[in-house]
Design an enzyme around this catalytic site. Structure first.
Site, mmCIF file in Angstrom:
data_model
loop_
_atom_site.group_PDB
_atom_site.id
_atom_site.type_symbol
_atom_site.label_atom_id
_atom_site.label_comp_id
_atom_site.label_asym_id
_atom_site.label_seq_id
_atom_site.Cartn_x
_atom_site.Cartn_y
_atom_site.Cartn_z
ATOM 1 C CG MET A 1 -11.594 2.590 1.734
ATOM 2 S SD MET A 1 -10.036 2.640 2.629
ATOM 3 C CE MET A 1 -8.911 2.812 1.252
ATOM 4 N N GLY B 1 -9.361 3.715 6.785
ATOM 5 C CA GLY B 1 -9.119 5.146 6.991
ATOM 6 C C GLY B 1 -7.654 5.508 7.159
ATOM 7 C CG PHE B 2 -6.241 6.839 9.651
ATOM 8 C CD1 PHE B 2 -5.728 8.075 9.277
ATOM 9 C CD2 PHE B 2 -7.554 6.774 10.107
ATOM 10 C CE1 PHE B 2 -6.505 9.227 9.378
ATOM 11 C CE2 PHE B 2 -8.344 7.920 10.206
ATOM 12 C CZ PHE B 2 -7.814 9.152 9.844
ATOM 13 N N GLY B 3 -3.370 3.961 7.703
ATOM 14 C CA GLY B 3 -2.373 2.889 7.762
ATOM 15 C C GLY B 3 -1.870 2.743 9.194
ATOM 16 C CG ASP C 1 -6.136 -3.055 3.069
ATOM 17 O OD1 ASP C 1 -5.093 -2.759 3.668
ATOM 18 O OD2 ASP C 1 -6.763 -2.250 2.354
ATOM 19 N N GLY C 2 -4.947 -4.431 6.227
ATOM 20 C CA GLY C 2 -4.963 -3.784 7.525
ATOM 21 C C GLY C 2 -4.177 -4.557 8.561
ATOM 22 N N GLY C 3 -3.059 -3.985 9.001
ATOM 23 C CA GLY C 3 -2.269 -4.602 10.059
ATOM 24 C C GLY C 3 -1.574 -5.887 9.647
ATOM 25 C CB SER D 1 -0.903 0.006 1.229
ATOM 26 O OG SER D 1 -1.521 1.281 1.319
ATOM 27 C CG ASP E 1 -5.300 2.298 0.692
ATOM 28 O OD1 ASP E 1 -6.197 1.445 0.576
ATOM 29 O OD2 ASP E 1 -4.178 2.052 1.166
ATOM 30 N N GLY F 1 1.059 -1.986 4.157
ATOM 31 C CA GLY F 1 1.603 -0.640 4.014
ATOM 32 C C GLY F 1 2.803 -0.440 4.911
ATOM 33 C CG HIS G 1 -3.763 -1.664 -1.693
ATOM 34 N ND1 HIS G 1 -4.829 -2.459 -2.039
ATOM 35 C CD2 HIS G 1 -4.209 -0.874 -0.687
ATOM 36 C CE1 HIS G 1 -5.869 -2.173 -1.272
ATOM 37 N NE2 HIS G 1 -5.518 -1.201 -0.438
ATOM 38 C CG MET H 1 -11.647 -3.222 4.846
ATOM 39 S SD MET H 1 -10.089 -2.760 4.057
ATOM 40 C CE MET H 1 -9.299 -1.803 5.345
ATOM 41 C CG HIS I 1 -9.252 -0.306 -0.773
ATOM 42 N ND1 HIS I 1 -8.675 -0.508 0.472
ATOM 43 C CD2 HIS I 1 -10.588 -0.422 -0.586
ATOM 44 C CE1 HIS I 1 -9.635 -0.723 1.364
ATOM 45 N NE2 HIS I 1 -10.801 -0.671 0.752
ATOM 46 C CG MET J 1 -8.922 6.709 2.096
ATOM 47 S SD MET J 1 -8.213 6.710 3.753
ATOM 48 C CE MET J 1 -7.212 5.214 3.681
HETATM 49 C C1 DX5 Z 1 -6.563 1.323 5.398
HETATM 50 C C2 DX5 Z 1 -6.069 1.046 4.007
HETATM 51 C C3 DX5 Z 1 -4.902 0.139 3.943
HETATM 52 C C4 DX5 Z 1 -3.664 0.653 4.646
HETATM 53 C C5 DX5 Z 1 -2.966 -0.529 5.223
HETATM 54 O O1 DX5 Z 1 -7.789 1.926 5.348
HETATM 55 O O2 DX5 Z 1 -7.095 0.449 3.227
HETATM 56 O O3 DX5 Z 1 -4.594 -0.275 2.629
HETATM 57 O O4 DX5 Z 1 -2.798 1.354 3.808
HETATM 58 O O5 DX5 Z 1 -1.906 -0.101 5.992
HETATM 59 P P1 DX5 Z 1 -1.160 -1.049 7.042
HETATM 60 O O6 DX5 Z 1 -0.657 -2.256 6.300
HETATM 61 O O7 DX5 Z 1 -0.076 -0.189 7.559
HETATM 62 O O8 DX5 Z 1 -2.173 -1.460 8.085
HETATM 63 ZN ZN ZN Z 2 -6.522 -0.479 1.280
#
Ligand code: DX5
Ligand code: ZN
Length: 213
Positions: free
Chosen positions: A69, A144-146, A174-176, A9, A36, A196, A34, A139, A67, A38
């Site tokens: 959002m 919303g945030f990395g 996707d996420g963490g 990401s 994102d 990410g 990827h 998800m 992606h 938003m």
């Molecule tokens: C969050 C995004 C993700 C984000 C993942 O809303 O959709 O793609 O960039 O970031 P990490 O891998 O750091 O959780």
């Molecule tokens: Zn994403």
């Protein structure tokens, strides 16, 4: 073992050095990129829009995994498809009862369609759409945030999706995602991982990508 599609990401990249950071992951063996998108309404953050995707398309050598959002995704399918998205993923929560319509619209541009669900959305609600789709994005954080912590209870959704899916369906998380949470997800049946922070904050990006496979 089947091949895992790794999609770094770029939300965790340095936007002032975006080309450099895209080349970093390409050269390290990333499969997709990827991106994102938003809108500050569907999620409480604003990131990348159509012109940036268009510019990335000029320099990227791997497929763009976009992606969305955003609210009213149907309004933005055509611009993002024309900007060069290869996979366009929209949110079930934003599509309301128009999942099939949006999926058909994405397919009309000859690209892959993905449907994403937020942590609080039940898997049962989307099972009926699986056959039409190329990808489901589960998800594992609130979008919303990395850099947020992985929610293990969301990963269990992969099992339910896998039960109803054909072999061709790509199941992305996707996420963490890091080397440990990736293992949980791939054991459940995920075959595409977005990461990410784990990739971009690593000192050895190649090793980080390898560790996810
Ligand atoms: C969050 C995004 C993700 C984000 C993942 O809303 O959709 O793609 O960039 O970031 P990490 O891998 O750091 O959780
Ligand atoms: Zn994403």
């Amino acid at each position: 073992m089947s091949q895992i599609i790794v999609s770094p990401s770029i939300l965790s990249a340095d936007f002032a050095n975006l080309e450099r950071d895209i080349k970093k992951v390409e050269n390290a063996g990333a499969d997709w990129l990827h991106i994102d998108v938003m809108d500050g309404h569907f999620v409480p953050n604003i990131t990348i829009g159509v012109p940036v995707v268009k510019s990335i398309k000029q320099i990227a050598n791997i497929p763009l995994d976009v992606h969305l959002m955003i609210e009213t995704p149907e309004k933005y399918i055509e611009p993002f498809a024309k900007a060069g998205a290869d996979i366009l993923t929209f949110h079930y929560e934003a599509a309301k009862d128009n999942v099939s319509g949006i999926t058909n619209l994405i397919h009309s541009f000859g690209i892959k369609a993905g449907l994403s669900i937020k942590p609080k959305t039940n898997t049962e609600e989307i099972i009926k759409y699986l056959e039409e789709l190329d990808m489901i994005l589960v998800m594992t954080v609130e979008p919303g945030f990395g850099g947020q912590a992985f929610m293990p209870e969301c990963a269990e959704k992969i099992l339910q999706i896998k039960k109803h899916a054909t072999d061709n369906l790509i199941i992305q998380v996707d996420g963490g995602i890091n080397e440990h949470t990736a293992k949980v997800c791939t054991q459940y049946g995920a075959n595409s991982l977005v990461a990410g922070n784990y990739i971009y904050k690593s000192n050895d990006i190649e090793k980080a990508i390898l560790s996810l496979r």
